[in-house]
Structures are given as structure tokens and as C-alpha cells.
Scaffold this motif. Structure first.
Motif, PDB file in Angstrom:
ATOM      1  N   SER A 165      40.491  20.293  10.223  1.00 49.39           N
ATOM      2  CA  SER A 165      40.263  20.396  11.670  1.00 49.39           C
ATOM      3  C   SER A 165      39.729  21.780  12.032  1.00 49.39           C
ATOM      4  O   SER A 165      39.602  22.116  13.201  1.00 49.39           O
ATOM      5  CB  SER A 165      41.558  20.103  12.422  1.00 49.39           C
ATOM      6  OG  SER A 165      42.482  21.123  12.167  1.00 49.39           O
ATOM      7  N   ALA A 198      41.173  24.604  11.581  1.00 52.40           N
ATOM      8  CA  ALA A 198      42.220  25.565  11.960  1.00 52.40           C
ATOM      9  C   ALA A 198      42.682  26.353  10.733  1.00 52.40           C
ATOM     10  O   ALA A 198      42.470  25.926   9.598  1.00 52.40           O
ATOM     11  CB  ALA A 198      43.405  24.825  12.570  1.00 52.40           C
ATOM     12  N   LYS A 203      49.365  18.740   3.994  1.00 55.33           N
ATOM     13  CA  LYS A 203      49.539  19.397   5.297  1.00 55.33           C
ATOM     14  C   LYS A 203      48.469  20.475   5.499  1.00 55.33           C
ATOM     15  O   LYS A 203      47.847  20.566   6.548  1.00 55.33           O
ATOM     16  CB  LYS A 203      50.928  20.038   5.392  1.00 55.33           C
ATOM     17  CG  LYS A 203      52.018  19.091   5.861  1.00 55.33           C
ATOM     18  CD  LYS A 203      53.235  19.898   6.307  1.00 55.33           C
ATOM     19  CE  LYS A 203      54.479  19.448   5.550  1.00 55.33           C
ATOM     20  NZ  LYS A 203      55.613  20.370   5.703  1.00 55.33           N
ATOM     21  N   VAL A 247      45.437  27.677   8.142  1.00 53.00           N
ATOM     22  CA  VAL A 247      46.718  27.167   7.662  1.00 53.00           C
ATOM     23  C   VAL A 247      47.807  28.078   8.237  1.00 53.00           C
ATOM     24  O   VAL A 247      47.723  29.293   8.098  1.00 53.00           O
ATOM     25  CB  VAL A 247      46.757  27.167   6.125  1.00 53.00           C
ATOM     26  CG1 VAL A 247      48.082  26.628   5.622  1.00 53.00           C
ATOM     27  CG2 VAL A 247      45.606  26.350   5.563  1.00 53.00           C
ATOM     28  N   ASP A 291      45.056  19.033   6.312  1.00 50.26           N
ATOM     29  CA  ASP A 291      44.901  18.583   7.700  1.00 50.26           C
ATOM     30  C   ASP A 291      44.453  19.736   8.597  1.00 50.26           C
ATOM     31  O   ASP A 291      43.583  19.570   9.444  1.00 50.26           O
ATOM     32  CB  ASP A 291      46.224  18.014   8.226  1.00 50.26           C
ATOM     33  CG  ASP A 291      46.528  16.658   7.593  1.00 50.26           C
ATOM     34  OD1 ASP A 291      45.582  16.060   7.023  1.00 50.26           O
ATOM     35  OD2 ASP A 291      47.691  16.212   7.647  1.00 50.26           O
ATOM     36  N   TYR A 292      45.070  20.906   8.391  1.00 51.59           N
ATOM     37  CA  TYR A 292      44.682  22.069   9.202  1.00 51.59           C
ATOM     38  C   TYR A 292      43.248  22.484   8.900  1.00 51.59           C
ATOM     39  O   TYR A 292      42.448  22.711   9.794  1.00 51.59           O
ATOM     40  CB  TYR A 292      45.610  23.253   8.939  1.00 51.59           C
ATOM     41  CG  TYR A 292      46.960  23.093   9.576  1.00 51.59           C
ATOM     42  CD1 TYR A 292      47.136  23.336  10.940  1.00 51.59           C
ATOM     43  CD2 TYR A 292      48.057  22.699   8.822  1.00 51.59           C
ATOM     44  CE1 TYR A 292      48.379  23.187  11.529  1.00 51.59           C
ATOM     45  CE2 TYR A 292      49.308  22.554   9.402  1.00 51.59           C
ATOM     46  CZ  TYR A 292      49.467  22.796  10.755  1.00 51.59           C
ATOM     47  OH  TYR A 292      50.685  22.651  11.340  1.00 51.59           O
TER      48      TYR A 292
END
Ligand SMILES: [Zn+2]
Length: 222
Positions: free
Chosen positions: A55, A57, A48, A59, A51-52
Motif C-alpha cells: 500500500s 506505507a 503483515k 513498515v 500489506d504495508y
């Protein structure tokens, strides 16, 4: 004893954490180390977080809080030193609420303060082991064999984020996020012991002042 150690990158948090956990028999809970362990095990949480990060972004707080709370729950009762967490007021509040639910609380917050120039000098000489995460310094903390990790012989690297320009950026981000966290703990000084330390000094001096303060607090608690 539940301790939160705050300080900018390069303030010497890692070194002082080691000193504190050895002397007071506490567990070191570093958000960076714990995230690295999750990544090595390929846990759901690590996926998870990835993924952040992929991209671009940040966490999200909930994920960091979930990760750190499960580490806290597994820690022995004697206590812990949190390092790299909480990084935002939101994380600090969630930590307090989670501890309060079991009748516990953060006991002591130690804030290491350092001048920007000192930090830049420290970090630009830093070398890290990409395998085990051990950290060295070209002047202050040399490995036994030049440029090789003492633990596993892996060739040391300069992390891209220890480059001076990147360091300045990291410091700006740190101060933007940490100032509110420091203010939050200061506002709770009736329940939490909050202390600032001048960490421009040599690591041994900082260690001695930390020990002096913690010794006094431990003797009051007992
Ligand atoms: Zn290593």
C-alpha cells in the motif's frame, strides 16, 4: 558484546559487519536479511509487512522491533552486531527497553560517516544477487565469473534503488531518520560507548580503525 552499526547506505556497513563478526565471534543481525528470510518462509510477520509495503506505507516500528527482538533472543550469548536497525529513535528506545528487561544493554554504537559523492560512486557500481542477497561491485568487489553470483551462479542485477537518482533520495531519507538516532545514542554516552569513523577511506583502513577501537574495549571488559 552488543554492537549497533550505523551508517548511510553505501557506507560499507555490510563489509565491516562481516569483519567484526568474524574477528569477535558475534552474530550479524541485518534487518534486510532477516526480513528476506521471513519472506522466503512466508511467515505471518512477512505477510503483515507486505500489506504495508504494497500500500506504499512504511513498515511500522512495532513490526520491525518484534522481528529484530525475536532474532536477538535466538542469538548466542557472545553477542551480535545490529545492521539496519534501529532506524528510528522509537526503535532505539524499544530496543533499549527490551534489553533492559533482561538486564542487558547495547554496549557499543559505531557510526560510519561518508561523503555523499563517495556513496553515489560506490552504490552505482553495486550489483546484487536476486537469489541469495550477496553484494558485489563492478570495480571493488568483482564476482569470480563476470556478472554471476559466486554462491549460486545467478545473474547479478543492479537493484533499482542503487540508481544514482534514487540513491540521492535514499540518502535524504537516511539523514532525516538517522540524525535523531545518532543524537539519541550520543545523549546516552554514559551507558553506551559511541564512536564515529571516517568511512571515506578504503574498506581495509576502516576495518583496522574499527578493530583498534573494539580491541581496546574488549580488553577493558575482560
Ligand atoms: Zn547468489
Amino acid at each position: 558484546m552488543r554492537v549497533v552499526l550505523l551508517g548511510a547506505p553505501g557506507a560499507g556497513k555490510g563489509t565491516q559487519c562481516k569483519n567484526i563478526i568474524q574477528k569477535y565471534d558475534l552474530v550479524h543481525l541485518s534487518s534486510g536479511d532477516i526480513l528476506r528470510q521471513h519472506r522466503e518462509k512466508g511467515t505471518q510477520l512477512a505477510n503483515k509487512a507486505k500489506d504495508y509495503m504494497d500500500s506504499g506505507a512504511l513498515v511500522p516500528d512495532e513490526l520491525i522491533v518484534e522481528m529484530m527482538l525475536s532474532a536477538i533472543n535466538e542469538a548466542p550469548k557472545a553477542g551480535f552486531v545490529l545492521d539496519g536497525f534501529p532506524r528510528t529513535v522509537n526503535q532505539a528506545v524499544e530496543l533499549d527497553e527490551a534489553l533492559a528487561a533482561t538486564g542487558e544493554k547495547v554496549d557499543i554504537v559505531l557510526n560510519l560517516t561518508v561523503h555523499e559523492q563517495v556513496i553515489i560512486e560506490r552504490l552505482s557500481g553495486r550489483r546484487s544477487c536476486p537469489k541469495c542477497g550477496a553484494v558485489y561491485h563492478v570495480v571493488n568487489l568483482k564476482p569470480k565469473v563476470d556478472n554471476l553470483c559466486d554462491n549460486d551462479g545467478t545473474e547479478l542485477i543492479q537493484r533499482p534503488d542503487d540508481n544514482p537518482d534514487v540513491v540521492k533520495n535514499r540518502l535524504r531519507t537516511y539523514h532525516r531518520q538517522s540524525k535523531p538516532v545518532v543524537d539519541y545514542y550520543k545523549s546516552r554516552q554514559t551507558e553506551i560507548q559511541f564512536y564515529e569513523f571516517n568511512a571515506n577511506e578504503a574498506a581495509e583502513k576502516v576495518r583496522d580503525s574499527l578493530f583498534e577501537k573494539l580491541d581496546a574495549l574488549v580488553s577493558v571488559q575482560n
